[in-house]
Write a protein that holds these residues in place. Structure first.
Motif, PDB file in Angstrom:
ATOM      1  N   ASP A   1      -4.749  -2.140   6.724  1.00 59.53           N
ATOM      2  CA  ASP A   1      -4.168  -1.468   5.566  1.00 59.53           C
ATOM      3  C   ASP A   1      -5.176  -0.889   4.588  1.00 59.53           C
ATOM      4  O   ASP A   1      -4.836   0.016   3.828  1.00 59.53           O
ATOM      5  N   TYR A   2      -6.384  -1.401   4.568  1.00 63.99           N
ATOM      6  CA  TYR A   2      -7.375  -0.841   3.649  1.00 63.99           C
ATOM      7  C   TYR A   2      -8.770  -1.049   4.234  1.00 63.99           C
ATOM      8  O   TYR A   2      -8.985  -1.877   5.114  1.00 63.99           O
TER       9      TYR A   2
ATOM     10  N   ARG B   1       0.837  -1.199   0.000  1.00 67.35           N
ATOM     11  CA  ARG B   1       0.000   0.000   0.000  1.00 67.35           C
ATOM     12  C   ARG B   1       0.869   1.245   0.000  1.00 67.35           C
ATOM     13  O   ARG B   1       1.796   1.359   0.789  1.00 67.35           O
TER      14      ARG B   1
ATOM     15  N   LEU C   1      -3.065   0.473  -3.948  1.00 65.22           N
ATOM     16  CA  LEU C   1      -2.404  -0.817  -3.835  1.00 65.22           C
ATOM     17  C   LEU C   1      -1.431  -0.936  -4.996  1.00 65.22           C
ATOM     18  O   LEU C   1      -1.763  -0.580  -6.141  1.00 65.22           O
TER      19      LEU C   1
ATOM     20  N   LYS D   1      -6.604   5.689   2.982  1.00 59.91           N
ATOM     21  CA  LYS D   1      -6.374   4.285   2.665  1.00 59.91           C
ATOM     22  C   LYS D   1      -7.254   3.861   1.492  1.00 59.91           C
ATOM     23  O   LYS D   1      -8.283   4.488   1.218  1.00 59.91           O
TER      24      LYS D   1
END
Length: 443
Positions: free
Chosen positions: A287-288, A37, A42, A333
């Motif tokens: 992370d997302y 990331r 991504l 994110k």
């Protein structure tokens, strides 16, 4: 800032170490084959990695060299998905056997708490085949719902108590409230983390690669649709424990597998009774952002009147996406719409029935994703629910029964054929293939 001699020596040592690594990468930089990331994007191999995905929860079951497995079918299904342009699969890497009425058997963990080697080896085989096709996987580490045992079954192992989803004696939201009690129970969390650590440390029996070193694993996902509760009171009471469980699990995963992503698997505000702030807090340690969208399940459309209810349903879908885009933007994110499903015309289950409104729904999701790709937005891609492939319902009532082996995307507690895409659904294939082609052309 004052730089000390110790700081200088440390910096020099790091520079020397970096020169010794392939490509001049530092010890903290993952090799390019890993999905990483960068802000709201991504990345893989130095360019944006656009997720054109599907859900294939049963991959490890097919991959098992056992009576319940079918490796030849798994390879056929992966080849079909690859031909459609699919590059990412969300699969179950956990299932707990126990007393729940509708949970799949066998599981990764038997009712006595021991591992089932056949399913672990099935996951090995599936990951090796996915990597061979240059696809990636999201490994789901438990389940809030009953169909794979999940957190409710882990609680049963720890406490001896359980609630079945849909039990008239325990109407909604009793199941969700009871399951969410898992986060505050140290014994339940310890049992959950036991399986997580076992997978992180596992070495693939097919490839020899340690799971934590495998770039085919894009993300470790804490659970399928983990909620803090069903009632407002339970959500408030469980809030702190829920957030602590997320942070602790993410910490454990990153300590062992620093090159792979961590995700939550939450539906979004539907999981928090509309509390967007809690959704943002829940995704702070991962992370997302994830969002799942189920218009029929959430009564945004009616199966017996899709034509009349779809226009308003579409508006709600678009508003839901916009709300989660705003959350992802605020967090800085990416957002993945990693589950979205819709019935066939008339809410039929048979593969020969038309998919007019499902096609419109998929295009609505894909339009939002494609717009984001073209404008540099936060939506990184999507995973449709789910791939049925060549499977067909084994019984006239389209219900799954213990011992059935025709696994499909519709899990065992649901009608077989309700949401899944079959290998014969040519119109759906065209929609998916066109989206994948655009992703490839504009990457």
């Amino acid at each position: 800032m004052t730089i000390t001699r110790r700081d200088a020596l440390a910096g020099a040592s790091a520079a020397v170490a970096a020169l010794a690594l392939p490509g001049g990468a530092t010890a903290h930089e993952p090799p390019p084959a890993f999905v990483t990331r960068e802000g709201t994007r991504l990345m893989r191999h130095g360019k944006p990695y656009r997720i054109v995905g599907a859900n294939l929860w049963y991959a490890a079951w097919l991959g098992a060299d056992a009576e319940f497995g079918d490796r030849a079918r798994l390879l056929r299904e992966l080849d079909r998905l690859k031909a459609l342009g699919i590059n990412n699969l969300r699969i179950m890497a956990a299932a707990e056997e126990g007393p729940l009425r509708n949970s799949i058997k066998p599981g990764f963990t038997r009712a006595d708490g021991l591992e089932n080697p056949a399913l672990f080896e099935g996951l090995d085989f599936a990951l090796a085949a996915i990597a061979e096709r240059r696809m990636t996987a999201v490994l789901v580490l438990s389940n809030f719902w009953e169909w794979s045992g999940g957190l409710q079954t882990i609680q049963w192992r720890a406490t001896g108590r359980f609630i079945d989803m849909g039990d008239p004696a325990h109407p909604w939201p009793a199941f969700a409230d009871a399951t969410a009690a898992a986060y505050a129970n140290p014994q339940v969390v310890a049992l959950y983390l036991l399986h997580v650590r076992a997978l992180l440390a596992r070495r693939n029996s097919v490839t020899g690669t340690r799971y934590a070193d495998d770039p085919a694993i894009m993300s470790w996902q804490l659970a399928n649709e983990p909620r803090p509760g069903g009632s407002d009171a339970a959500i408030a009471a469980n809030r702190a424990a829920y957030l602590a469980w997320i942070a602790k699990t993410a910490e454990v995963i990153r300590a062992i597998a620093p090159h792979q992503l961590v995700s939550l698997g939450q539906e979004g505000t539907q999981a928090t009774n509309g509390d967007g702030a809690l959704v943002a807090e829940a995704h702070a340690a991962v992370d997302y952002v994830t969002a799942h969208i189920w218009p029929l399940n959430w009564s945004w459309v009616r199966g017996d009147d899709l034509e009349g209810t779809w226009p308003e349903g579409k508006r709600k879908v678009e508003a839901y996406i916009a709300a989660h885009v705003a959350i992802a933007e605020a967090l800085g994110k990416p957002l993945l719409i990693e589950e979205f499903g819709f019935p066939r015309d008339g809410e039929a289950y048979a593969p020969g029935v038309a998919t007019t409104f499902r096609e419109a729904y998929y295009r609505t999701i894909y339009d939002a994703v494609e717009t984001s790709w073209s404008t540099g937005g936060v939506i990184g891609g999507s995973n449709f629910w789910a791939w049925n492939g060549e499977a067909r319902a084994a019984h006239p009532d389209a219900r799954f029964r213990d011992g059935d082996r025709a696994y499909m995307g519709d899990p065992p507690h649901e009608p077989q054929g309700w949401y899944g895409v079959f290998d014969s659904d040519a119109a759906m294939h065209r929609v998916i293939r066109a989206h994948a082609a655009l992703a490839a052309a504009t990457a």
